[in-house]
Scaffold this motif. Structure first.
Motif, PDB file in Angstrom:
ATOM      1  N   ARG A 175       0.843  -1.653   0.119  1.00 53.64           N
ATOM      2  CA  ARG A 175       0.250  -0.163  -0.213  1.00 53.64           C
ATOM      3  C   ARG A 175       0.904   0.955  -0.061  1.00 53.64           C
ATOM      4  NH1 ARG A 175      -4.810   1.338   2.963  1.00 53.64           N
ATOM      5  NH2 ARG A 175      -4.983  -0.505   3.509  1.00 53.64           N
ATOM      6  N   ASP A 176       1.741   1.642   0.721  1.00 55.26           N
ATOM      7  CA  ASP A 176       2.419   2.920   1.650  1.00 55.26           C
ATOM      8  C   ASP A 176       3.367   2.679   0.134  1.00 55.26           C
ATOM      9  OD1 ASP A 176       1.031   3.289   3.632  1.00 55.26           O
ATOM     10  OD2 ASP A 176       2.378   2.472   4.390  1.00 55.26           O
ATOM     11  N   LEU A 177       4.015   1.618  -0.609  1.00 53.83           N
ATOM     12  CA  LEU A 177       5.140   1.517  -1.579  1.00 53.83           C
ATOM     13  C   LEU A 177       4.778   2.353  -3.024  1.00 53.83           C
ATOM     14  CD1 LEU A 177       8.076   0.861  -3.184  1.00 53.83           C
ATOM     15  CD2 LEU A 177       7.057  -1.338  -3.980  1.00 53.83           C
ATOM     16  N   TYR A 178       3.483   2.229  -3.430  1.00 55.62           N
ATOM     17  CA  TYR A 178       3.039   2.453  -4.262  1.00 55.62           C
ATOM     18  C   TYR A 178       1.862   3.790  -4.816  1.00 55.62           C
ATOM     19  CZ  TYR A 178       4.390  -1.308  -6.673  1.00 55.62           C
ATOM     20  OH  TYR A 178       4.851  -2.228  -7.272  1.00 55.62           O
ATOM     21  N   SER A 179       1.283   4.413  -3.373  1.00 54.01           N
ATOM     22  CA  SER A 179       0.759   5.876  -2.936  1.00 54.01           C
ATOM     23  C   SER A 179       0.357   6.795  -3.586  1.00 54.01           C
ATOM     24  CB  SER A 179       0.836   5.433  -1.339  1.00 54.01           C
ATOM     25  OG  SER A 179      -0.206   7.055  -0.935  1.00 54.01           O
ATOM     26  N   PRO A 180      -0.276   7.059  -4.230  1.00 53.93           N
ATOM     27  CA  PRO A 180      -0.443   8.427  -5.252  1.00 53.93           C
ATOM     28  C   PRO A 180       0.281   9.699  -4.291  1.00 53.93           C
ATOM     29  CG  PRO A 180      -1.766   6.977  -5.868  1.00 53.93           C
ATOM     30  CD  PRO A 180      -1.200   6.222  -4.377  1.00 53.93           C
ATOM     31  N   SER A 181      -0.180   9.302  -3.015  1.00 49.65           N
ATOM     32  CA  SER A 181       0.447  10.631  -2.595  1.00 49.65           C
ATOM     33  C   SER A 181       1.958  10.987  -2.514  1.00 49.65           C
ATOM     34  CB  SER A 181      -1.036  10.555  -1.171  1.00 49.65           C
ATOM     35  OG  SER A 181      -1.678  10.497  -1.682  1.00 49.65           O
ATOM     36  N   ARG A 182       2.683   9.953  -1.970  1.00 53.52           N
ATOM     37  CA  ARG A 182       3.614   9.904  -1.802  1.00 53.52           C
ATOM     38  C   ARG A 182       5.059  11.248  -2.530  1.00 53.52           C
ATOM     39  NH1 ARG A 182       3.748   6.057  -6.282  1.00 53.52           N
ATOM     40  NH2 ARG A 182       5.010   6.742  -7.367  1.00 53.52           N
ATOM     41  N   PHE A 183       6.107  11.644  -2.004  1.00 48.00           N
ATOM     42  CA  PHE A 183       6.949  11.989  -2.756  1.00 48.00           C
ATOM     43  C   PHE A 183       7.517  12.340  -1.952  1.00 48.00           C
ATOM     44  CE2 PHE A 183       8.876  16.889  -3.551  1.00 48.00           C
ATOM     45  CZ  PHE A 183       8.140  16.643  -4.748  1.00 48.00           C
ATOM     46  N   TYR A 184       9.097  11.517  -2.859  1.00 52.95           N
ATOM     47  CA  TYR A 184      10.127  11.763  -2.475  1.00 52.95           C
ATOM     48  C   TYR A 184      11.217  13.237  -2.862  1.00 52.95           C
ATOM     49  CZ  TYR A 184       9.173   6.891  -1.207  1.00 52.95           C
ATOM     50  OH  TYR A 184       8.747   5.396  -0.718  1.00 52.95           O
ATOM     51  N   ALA A 185      11.930  13.768  -2.247  1.00 51.16           N
ATOM     52  CA  ALA A 185      12.671  15.199  -2.387  1.00 51.16           C
ATOM     53  C   ALA A 185      13.152  14.213  -3.643  1.00 51.16           C
ATOM     54  CB  ALA A 185      12.959  15.517  -1.152  1.00 51.16           C
ATOM     55  N   ASP A 186      13.947  13.187  -3.380  1.00 51.80           N
ATOM     56  CA  ASP A 186      15.299  13.312  -4.248  1.00 51.80           C
ATOM     57  C   ASP A 186      15.062  11.542  -4.748  1.00 51.80           C
ATOM     58  OD1 ASP A 186      17.123  13.040  -6.132  1.00 51.80           O
ATOM     59  OD2 ASP A 186      18.656  12.317  -4.299  1.00 51.80           O
ATOM     60  N   PRO A 187      14.066  11.534  -5.765  1.00 52.84           N
ATOM     61  CA  PRO A 187      14.177  12.553  -7.187  1.00 52.84           C
ATOM     62  C   PRO A 187      12.962  12.975  -7.567  1.00 52.84           C
ATOM     63  CG  PRO A 187      13.958  10.123  -7.888  1.00 52.84           C
ATOM     64  CD  PRO A 187      14.055  10.101  -5.860  1.00 52.84           C
ATOM     65  N   SER A 188      12.003  13.144  -6.465  1.00 51.11           N
ATOM     66  CA  SER A 188      10.807  13.955  -7.212  1.00 51.11           C
ATOM     67  C   SER A 188      10.594  14.957  -7.136  1.00 51.11           C
ATOM     68  CB  SER A 188       9.701  13.542  -6.406  1.00 51.11           C
ATOM     69  OG  SER A 188       9.643  11.936  -6.076  1.00 51.11           O
TER      70      SER A 188
END
Length: 508
Positions: A384-397
């Motif tokens: 669930r968390d791996l693919y969550s559309p609400s995620r955001f990683y500062a690098d590389p996003s």
């Protein structure tokens, strides 16, 4: 060199008969509305129907006529050189989770084929990423080190079964390939047998939120439901600005017959331009699928050159007897190369999305079906968390977000100032081009009978100027990947509205 086919048709669709379904012509009420008739939507509907949910699957065109019908159909967790990248950006736990999810998808497909006794040419194959250049050697070394750290079943080798002068290759063991439409046709049959409904030629246009969800079709029919799963390749309902969080690429495939026996295996080059190779069973013959030549949609050289480059590569590698098929596909890539699968936004818990598979739709689309069905049925799923559309990683996003949207801005400007001198009447039969109509930019295609198809080339999504795709005879947007037919009908989103047609009498 063998000549290219005049028509663009994938082997998969040409080799199987699929059932047809009616257009939705009345308001209905169901438990779940699934939007999109590709592998994600069909797998989601199949799993939900098997649990007793009443599902309505809505497809804008025909089932399996989109990206799923134009795949190379590799079922693999080897998604190019990604595991070293994922280790660096996400850490070992998430990198391993991604591999596990893809392998779970492979096992789900294998188990479903066995249980349902589906004849779909499923067979195990080792998957190779190779390089013929010393410049990519170190990348393969790092990828192999990632395999070792993550416990991926594979090997680092200095040769492969194909007659290529490789410097090195990384192999992932016990992957697979199949005929995707034969497999999914059986799932479609199971969906209807379970009492759920499928509707073709039924584009979804909007979602009304309330006590229950209501999907509104383009013809104003209403589908009342508790949950909506948006599996329409590009989300038709974009509540999370997905157009700014993904970019579209096209890639190309040839289906060829060869003189020599094929040695087995599935292959992908680490070098550019990309080259993908696998075999397929076509009756009593073996068809070799040669793919690659990816580029951003609406950008780059005339698209027929990509088919010609693949033809040249095939002739260098094999003794080609005939080129039976050619086709292309469109794929979406997310900011961090992991698909978006889950609630569309944090504020829309009953609207789900599955998109951004980056050319690996057979495993990612199956993961989506498994994950979305679990979310809808309120079951635990460790991905669930791996693919969550609400995620955001500062690098590389963050870096990819700015790169993607700067490219959009550049093409938005260039299209507006591009000089146009050709007129519709100047075109040869079978030719399309940007032309001038009454002093304004337009797009024209002259068919083989001499008829002119003239449209406004301003994309109805955000106003970018479209470019002619000679390989597929479509109008493509270089900004967000929308595609339109010669008569302006929407083929790919995010655009929803067709192009304005320009009457022939006005085309002067």
């Amino acid at each position: 060199m063998s000549s290219l086919p005049s028509t663009v048709e994938p082997y998969w669709r040409d080799s199987v008969s699929l059932p047809s379904f009616p257009k939705l012509d009345a308001d209905i009420s169901v438990d779940v509305a699934v939007i999109g008739g590709g592998i994600s939507g069909i797998t989601t509907a199949y799993l939900l129907s098997a649990q007793g949910a009443r599902v309505a699957l809505l497809e804008a065109d025909r089932l399996l006529n989109g990206t799923t019908g134009h795949t190379t159909a590799k079922i693999t967790a080897q998604h190019d050189l990604v595991y070293d990248e994922f280790l660096n950006h996400f850490g070992a736990e998430k990198a391993r989770l991604y591999y596990d999810a893809c392998m779970d998808a492979l096992q789900f497909i294998r188990r479903t084929i066995e249980e349902q006794q589906i004849d779909c040419d499923f067979c195990e194959q080792d998957a190779y990423i190779y390089t013929t250049s010393s410049s990519s050697f170190q990348k393969l070394v790092k990828e192999w080190e990632a395999y070792e750290r993550l416990g991926i079943d594979g090997a680092f080798v200095e040769s492969i079964p194909l007659p290529l002068p490789v410097a090195a290759a990384v192999v992932m063991k016990r992957q697979a390939q199949f005929h995707p439409l034969k497999y999914l046709a059986k799932l479609v049959d199971s969906i209807t047998q379970a009492g759920s409904a499928i509707y073709e030629h039924t584009p979804a246009a909007d979602i009304e939120q309330g006590k229950r969800m209501t999907v509104i079709t383009r013809d104003k029919k209403r589908v009342e439901c508790d949950h909506v799963a948006v599996c329409s390749h590009f989300p038709f309902y974009d509540g999370g600005f997905y157009f700014s969080r993904m970019y579209a690429e096209r890639s190309y495939v040839l289906g060829v017959t060869i003189t020599e026996p094929y040695p087995g295996g599935m292959y992908l080059s680490a070098d550019e331009p990309k080259r993908s190779i696998r075999s397929a069973t076509a009756g009593s013959e073996t068809l070799i699928l040669i793919g690659g030549e990816n580029h951003k949609t609406g950008q780059g050289v005339p698209t027929m050159r990509h088919y010609e480059a693949l033809s040249s590569f095939a002739s260098q590698l094999f003794t080609v007897n005939d080129i039976r098929y050619r086709w292309s596909a469109q794929d979406l890539t997310t900011l961090d190369n992991v698909p978006y699968i889950g609630p569309m936004t944090a504020g829309t818990p009953n609207i789900y999305v599955a998109t951004g598979y980056r050319k690996w739709g057979m495993t990612n689309g199956t993961v989506a079906g498994m994950l979305l069905s679990d979310l809808i049925l309120d079951r635990d799923n460790r991905y669930r968390d791996l693919y969550s559309p609400s995620r955001f990683y500062a690098d590389p996003s963050m870096k990819q977000f700015f790169t993607t949207n700067l490219d959009v801005a550049k093409h938005l400007l260039v299209g507006k100032i591009e000089p146009v001198v050709r007129r519709p009447q100047d075109l040869a039969h079978g030719e399309g081009a940007v032309v001038s109509v009454n002093g304004k930019r337009a797009g024209a295609y002259k068919d083989e009978a001499g008829g002119l198809h003239v449209v406004d080339t301003t994309c109805t999504h955000m106003g970018c100027e479209l470019e002619w795709n000679s390989g597929d005879r479509t109008w493509d947007c270089p900004c967000h990947g929308s595609r339109f037919s010669i008569d302006g009908d929407v083929i790919e989103g995010p655009a929803k509205q067709p192009l304005a047609r320009i009457e022939l009498d006005d085309a002067k």
